[in-house]
Design a protein around this motif. Structure first.
Motif, PDB file in Angstrom:
ATOM      1  N   HIS A 166      -4.863   8.350  -8.215  1.00 18.32           N
ATOM      2  CA  HIS A 166      -5.757   7.485  -7.178  1.00 18.32           C
ATOM      3  C   HIS A 166      -5.929   7.491  -6.150  1.00 18.32           C
ATOM      4  O   HIS A 166      -6.463   6.548  -4.581  1.00 18.32           O
ATOM      5  N   VAL A 167      -5.416   8.223  -5.385  1.00 16.53           N
ATOM      6  CA  VAL A 167      -5.022   8.296  -3.064  1.00 16.53           C
ATOM      7  C   VAL A 167      -6.175   9.215  -3.376  1.00 16.53           C
ATOM      8  O   VAL A 167      -5.518  10.479  -3.873  1.00 16.53           O
ATOM      9  N   HIS A 213      -8.275  10.960  -7.839  1.00 19.49           N
ATOM     10  CA  HIS A 213      -8.667  12.460  -7.810  1.00 19.49           C
ATOM     11  C   HIS A 213      -7.220  13.397  -8.309  1.00 19.49           C
ATOM     12  O   HIS A 213      -6.525  12.963  -8.724  1.00 19.49           O
ATOM     13  N   ASP A 247      -5.507  11.738  -0.759  1.00 18.42           N
ATOM     14  CA  ASP A 247      -4.216  12.255   0.193  1.00 18.42           C
ATOM     15  C   ASP A 247      -3.011  11.664  -0.093  1.00 18.42           C
ATOM     16  O   ASP A 247      -2.754  10.527   0.253  1.00 18.42           O
ATOM     17  N   LEU A 248      -2.456  12.941  -0.483  1.00 17.01           N
ATOM     18  CA  LEU A 248      -0.918  12.261  -0.486  1.00 17.01           C
ATOM     19  C   LEU A 248       0.422  12.489   0.524  1.00 17.01           C
ATOM     20  O   LEU A 248       0.955  11.669   0.073  1.00 17.01           O
ATOM     21  N   ASP A 252       0.611  -1.128   0.146  1.00 21.62           N
ATOM     22  CA  ASP A 252      -0.030  -0.049  -0.319  1.00 21.62           C
ATOM     23  C   ASP A 252       0.575   1.662   0.595  1.00 21.62           C
ATOM     24  O   ASP A 252       2.236   1.237   0.957  1.00 21.62           O
ATOM     25  N   LEU A 253       0.638   2.002  -0.631  1.00 20.50           N
ATOM     26  CA  LEU A 253       1.602   3.548  -1.078  1.00 20.50           C
ATOM     27  C   LEU A 253       1.390   3.980   0.633  1.00 20.50           C
ATOM     28  O   LEU A 253       2.355   4.904   1.073  1.00 20.50           O
ATOM     29  N   ALA A 254       0.723   3.837   1.813  1.00 22.34           N
ATOM     30  CA  ALA A 254       0.663   4.488   3.034  1.00 22.34           C
ATOM     31  C   ALA A 254       1.697   3.464   4.124  1.00 22.34           C
ATOM     32  O   ALA A 254       2.230   3.567   5.009  1.00 22.34           O
ATOM     33  N   ALA A 301       1.331   9.246   1.113  1.00 27.49           N
ATOM     34  CA  ALA A 301       2.003   8.811   0.659  1.00 27.49           C
ATOM     35  C   ALA A 301       3.452   8.980   0.779  1.00 27.49           C
ATOM     36  O   ALA A 301       4.406   8.489   0.360  1.00 27.49           O
ATOM     37  N   ASN A 317       7.466   5.847  -8.533  1.00 29.35           N
ATOM     38  CA  ASN A 317       6.423   6.089  -8.539  1.00 29.35           C
ATOM     39  C   ASN A 317       5.319   6.538  -9.895  1.00 29.35           C
ATOM     40  O   ASN A 317       5.246   7.879 -10.141  1.00 29.35           O
ATOM     41  N   LEU A 347      -0.585   7.797  -7.957  1.00 30.85           N
ATOM     42  CA  LEU A 347      -0.749   8.834  -6.746  1.00 30.85           C
ATOM     43  C   LEU A 347      -2.278   9.914  -6.948  1.00 30.85           C
ATOM     44  O   LEU A 347      -3.018  10.510  -6.414  1.00 30.85           O
TER      45      LEU A 347
END
Length: 180
Positions: free
Chosen positions: A40-41, A92, A43-44, A18-20, A47, A34, A38
Motif C-alpha cells: 500500500h506504499v 502498488h 515507495d519502499l 506511519d511506516l515512514a 519504509a 510487517n 508494504l
C-alpha cells in the motif's frame, strides 16, 4: 486491529504510526515485523530506511506481503467507506527486486526469501462458465468463473512473499542513526 491486539495482549504497548515515521526511538528494537502493508506504499525506500532506524544493529526484519503476481491479477483490499460507498485500497505492485534494492540501500542483509503459493485448486470437475460478475467486495475472485479452465491453470502463482532481513552493523553516519 489495535483494539483486538490490546484485548489479546493487555500488557503490550501499541501505537499508531506511519511506516515512514515510526513512533519508536533509534536503535530501540531487536525485531520488526510487517505484514501485508508494504503493497500500500508507493515507495519502499522510506519504509525500509525507517525499519533500519528503529532496529538495533544485528536486528531482524520480517516482512510478509502480497506477491506482485497476485497484485497483477487484481488482488486489492476492498471495503465500505464511511459514507457506505464501495472503495478500494491503494495498491502498488512492488517486484522482488524493488524490495531487495530498498533493503540493501537501508543496510539490510538478506537471510531468506520465500514465495508461498495459494492453496491448490479443487480437483472436482470444472464448473460451467458464468457471466455473473458477483459482488464487488470479493472481486476479482468472482470473475474466476468467466473462464474456469484458465483460472485453474493460473492458480499456482505465488500469493505471498516472506522476507527475513538482518540489519548490518556498519552505519555510514558514524553510528548516530541520523541522516540516512
Amino acid at each position: 486491529m489495535l483494539e483486538l491486539a490490546r484485548t489479546r495482549v493487555p500488557h503490550g504497548e501499541f501505537s499508531v504510526g506511519d511506516l515512514a515515521s515510526l513512533p519508536v526511538p533509534d536503535d530501540a528494537v531487536d525485531l520488526v515485523t510487517n505484514a501485508l502493508a508494504l503493497t500500500h506504499v508507493p515507495d519502499l525506500m522510506p519504509a525500509y530506511a525507517e525499519f533500519a532506524r528503529v532496529l538495533r544493529p544485528g536486528g531482524d526484519l520480517i516482512i510478509s506481503d502480497v506477491h506482485p503476481e497476485l497484485v497483477l491479477l487484481g488482488s486489492t483490499v476492498k471495503a465500505t467507506g464511511p459514507d457506505g460507498a464501495a472503495q478500494l485500497a491503494t495498491t502498488h505492485r512492488h517486484g522482488l527486486g524493488d524490495h531487495l534494492r530498498a533493503a540493501l540501500a537501508a543496510r539490510f542483509t538478506v537471510i531468506r526469501c520465500e514465495e508461498y503459493p495459494r492453496p491448490a485448486p479443487p480437483t472436482e470437475p470444472l464448473p460451467e462458465p458464468t457471466r455473473d460478475i458477483g459482488e464487488w467486495s470479493i472481486w476479482p475472485w468472482t470473475l474466476l468463473g468467466w473462464d474456469p479452465e484458465a483460472s485453474r491453470s493460473a492458480w499456482n502463482n505465488p500469493a505471498i512473499t516472506v522476507w527475513h532481513f538482518r540489519l548490518r552493523d556498519h552505519r555510514p553516519d558514524g553510528g548516530t542513526g541520523r541522516n540516512r
